[in-house]
Design a protein around this motif. Structure first.
Motif, mmCIF file in Angstrom:
data_model
loop_
_atom_site.group_PDB
_atom_site.id
_atom_site.type_symbol
_atom_site.label_atom_id
_atom_site.label_comp_id
_atom_site.label_asym_id
_atom_site.label_seq_id
_atom_site.Cartn_x
_atom_site.Cartn_y
_atom_site.Cartn_z
ATOM 1 N N VAL A 16 0.879 -1.358 -0.035
ATOM 2 C CA VAL A 16 -0.082 0.125 0.083
ATOM 3 C C VAL A 16 0.926 1.267 0.033
ATOM 4 C CG1 VAL A 16 -1.745 1.362 1.082
ATOM 5 C CG2 VAL A 16 -1.937 -1.145 0.915
ATOM 6 N N PHE A 17 0.609 1.984 -1.004
ATOM 7 C CA PHE A 17 1.390 3.529 -1.024
ATOM 8 C C PHE A 17 0.394 4.587 -0.572
ATOM 9 C CE2 PHE A 17 3.293 1.083 -5.092
ATOM 10 C CZ PHE A 17 4.028 0.287 -4.157
ATOM 11 N N LEU A 18 1.094 5.706 -0.116
ATOM 12 C CA LEU A 18 0.433 6.853 0.438
ATOM 13 C C LEU A 18 1.386 7.898 -0.143
ATOM 14 C CD1 LEU A 18 -2.061 8.339 1.441
ATOM 15 C CD2 LEU A 18 -0.965 7.899 3.679
ATOM 16 N N GLU A 19 1.019 8.901 -0.807
ATOM 17 C CA GLU A 19 1.735 10.288 -1.143
ATOM 18 C C GLU A 19 3.221 9.534 -1.338
ATOM 19 O OE1 GLU A 19 1.215 12.706 2.285
ATOM 20 O OE2 GLU A 19 -0.932 13.282 1.748
ATOM 21 N N LEU A 48 -3.360 -3.797 8.001
ATOM 22 C CA LEU A 48 -2.267 -3.601 8.672
ATOM 23 C C LEU A 48 -2.136 -1.958 8.503
ATOM 24 C CD1 LEU A 48 0.159 -6.616 7.905
ATOM 25 C CD2 LEU A 48 -0.662 -5.822 10.105
ATOM 26 N N SER A 49 -2.289 -1.512 7.019
ATOM 27 C CA SER A 49 -2.265 -0.107 6.875
ATOM 28 C C SER A 49 -3.446 0.688 7.380
ATOM 29 C CB SER A 49 -2.006 0.074 5.336
ATOM 30 O OG SER A 49 -3.029 -0.323 4.553
ATOM 31 N N ALA A 50 -4.608 -0.019 7.939
ATOM 32 C CA ALA A 50 -5.640 0.730 8.578
ATOM 33 C C ALA A 50 -6.479 1.433 7.228
ATOM 34 C CB ALA A 50 -5.570 1.851 9.575
ATOM 35 N N GLU A 54 -12.685 0.917 0.433
ATOM 36 C CA GLU A 54 -13.276 2.304 -0.048
ATOM 37 C C GLU A 54 -12.235 3.567 -0.058
ATOM 38 O OE1 GLU A 54 -14.745 0.822 2.667
ATOM 39 O OE2 GLU A 54 -15.349 -0.781 1.210
ATOM 40 N N ASP A 55 -11.075 3.344 0.482
ATOM 41 C CA ASP A 55 -9.988 4.351 0.792
ATOM 42 C C ASP A 55 -9.041 4.416 -0.405
ATOM 43 O OD1 ASP A 55 -11.131 5.218 3.173
ATOM 44 O OD2 ASP A 55 -9.871 3.855 4.327
ATOM 45 N N LEU A 56 -9.233 3.279 -1.145
ATOM 46 C CA LEU A 56 -8.205 3.237 -2.413
ATOM 47 C C LEU A 56 -8.685 4.039 -3.252
ATOM 48 C CD1 LEU A 56 -7.845 -0.583 -2.480
ATOM 49 C CD2 LEU A 56 -6.248 0.931 -1.670
#
Length: 221
Positions: A16-19, A48-50, A54-56
């Protein structure tokens, strides 16, 4: 958040990537694990990444080259998620991502990631060591003592990846360098590429997108 999936070769991996940063990643090196493990790994990495589904904001997948079965499973899974969630699909080259799996090497001019294609054949590509830009088309090559002589005459080449070990005894040019550690494709190494593609809006068509097999599959009789 972006979910990335890779099942190009041995085992499979998700991240999972974020920014532009890796939040969580999971890998399995068990052979043929994509079919039985990929869905469970996706659920675990999201937990694990909380991150809820729907957040993707997008799903990314390694398009190949590599294992026919693994690529089919990964691409089908990624397309299914993207379609169900109504989010875009991104793709990236397996060999491209492998170049980001090794530290910067200033003693070589070119990088050559290799994926095992059985016997003495490999899937490979040549990249500028500094920019990681592709400088010679990705191809399937039968390796012998004369392989890659043209580019080896231009500078030092670092060969690495799961397909490179069997080539060490064949490629003896003075400009050939082999990484001792076996590097496998992993979803987390695609963070930079995927983030840039997301920013540029370089999405795939969910209907027509297919893996980059490079070679036609030969069914055993």
């Amino acid at each position: 958040m972006i979910l990335a999936i890779d099942a190009s070769t041995t085992g499979c991996s998700v991240a999972v990537f974020l920014e532009g940063k890796v939040v969580v990643s999971l890998e399995s090196k068990k052979d043929r694990s994509a079919a039985e493990s990929l869905t469970l790994m996706i659920e675990k990495v999201l937990d694990l990444s909380a991150c809820k589904r729907e957040d993707l904001k997008a799903v990314a997948v390694a398009k190949g080259p590599g294992s026919y079965t693994g690529l089919r499973i990964a691409v089908s899974t990624a397309k299914g998620l993207a379609f169900a969630l109504g989010i875009p699909l991104l793709s990236y080259g397996t060999l491209d991502a492998l170049c980001y799996a090794i530290p910067y090497v200033d003693a070589v001019d070119f990088l050559c990631p290799m994926i095992d294609a059985r016997r003495m054949e490999v899937f490979c590509g040549f990249y500028d060591a500094k920019t990681k830009a592709l400088v010679q088309d990705i191809s399937a090559e039968l390796v012998d003592e004369n392989s890659f002589s043209d580019i080896l005459s231009k500078g030092k080449v670092l060969f690495f990846g799961e397909g490179s070990a069997k080539c060490k005894g064949a490629i003896l040019h003075e400009n050939s360098v082999f990484l001792e550690e076996v590097i496998y494709p992993e979803a987390r190494t695609a963070c930079k590429m995927v983030s840039e593609k997301m920013e540029k809006g370089e999405f795939e068509d969910l209907t027509s997108f297919e893996p980059f097999y490079l070679k036609e599959y030969m069914f055993k009789k």
